[in-house]
Motif scaffolding. Structure first.
Motif, short mmCIF file in Angstrom:
data_model
loop_
_atom_site.label_atom_id
_atom_site.label_comp_id
_atom_site.label_asym_id
_atom_site.label_seq_id
_atom_site.Cartn_x
_atom_site.Cartn_y
_atom_site.Cartn_z
N SER A 60 5.69 6.09 -6.77
CA SER A 60 4.41 6.62 -6.29
C SER A 60 3.64 5.52 -5.56
N LEU A 61 2.65 5.94 -4.79
CA LEU A 61 1.83 5.00 -4.00
C LEU A 61 0.38 5.06 -4.46
N GLY A 62 -0.33 3.98 -4.23
CA GLY A 62 -1.74 3.93 -4.54
C GLY A 62 -2.48 3.14 -3.48
N LEU A 63 -3.81 3.32 -3.44
CA LEU A 63 -4.67 2.61 -2.49
C LEU A 63 -5.87 2.10 -3.26
N SER A 64 -6.20 0.84 -3.06
CA SER A 64 -7.32 0.21 -3.74
C SER A 64 -8.27 -0.41 -2.73
N ASN A 65 -9.53 -0.56 -3.15
CA ASN A 65 -10.59 -1.17 -2.33
C ASN A 65 -10.82 -0.35 -1.10
#
Length: 65
Positions: A60-65
């Motif tokens: 899975s992928l994630g995005l932060s900030n």
């Protein structure tokens, strides 16, 4: 862990390959794009490169900030 003179997709692939080797695993549960690129146009390029790894090397992928 990657050559900054190569394209963003190549940098993503090199980084993931390095992570897999260093962690001695076959896949990553989650790959996170920690921050946006200074040139905003590079951010979707990196995201698409990450998407290309889902199901083969990344769960899975994630995005932060």
């Amino acid at each position: 862990p990657y050559d900054t003179t190569t394209s963003i997709p190549e940098q993503v692939a090199e980084s993931v390959a390095s992570l897999l080797a260093n962690l001695r695993v076959a896949y990553l549960d989650c790959l996170i794009l920690h921050s946006l690129f200074p040139d905003i146009q590079d951010t979707p390029t990196a995201w698409r490169a990450m998407e290309a790894l889902v199901s083969s090397k990344v769960n899975s992928l994630g995005l932060s900030n």
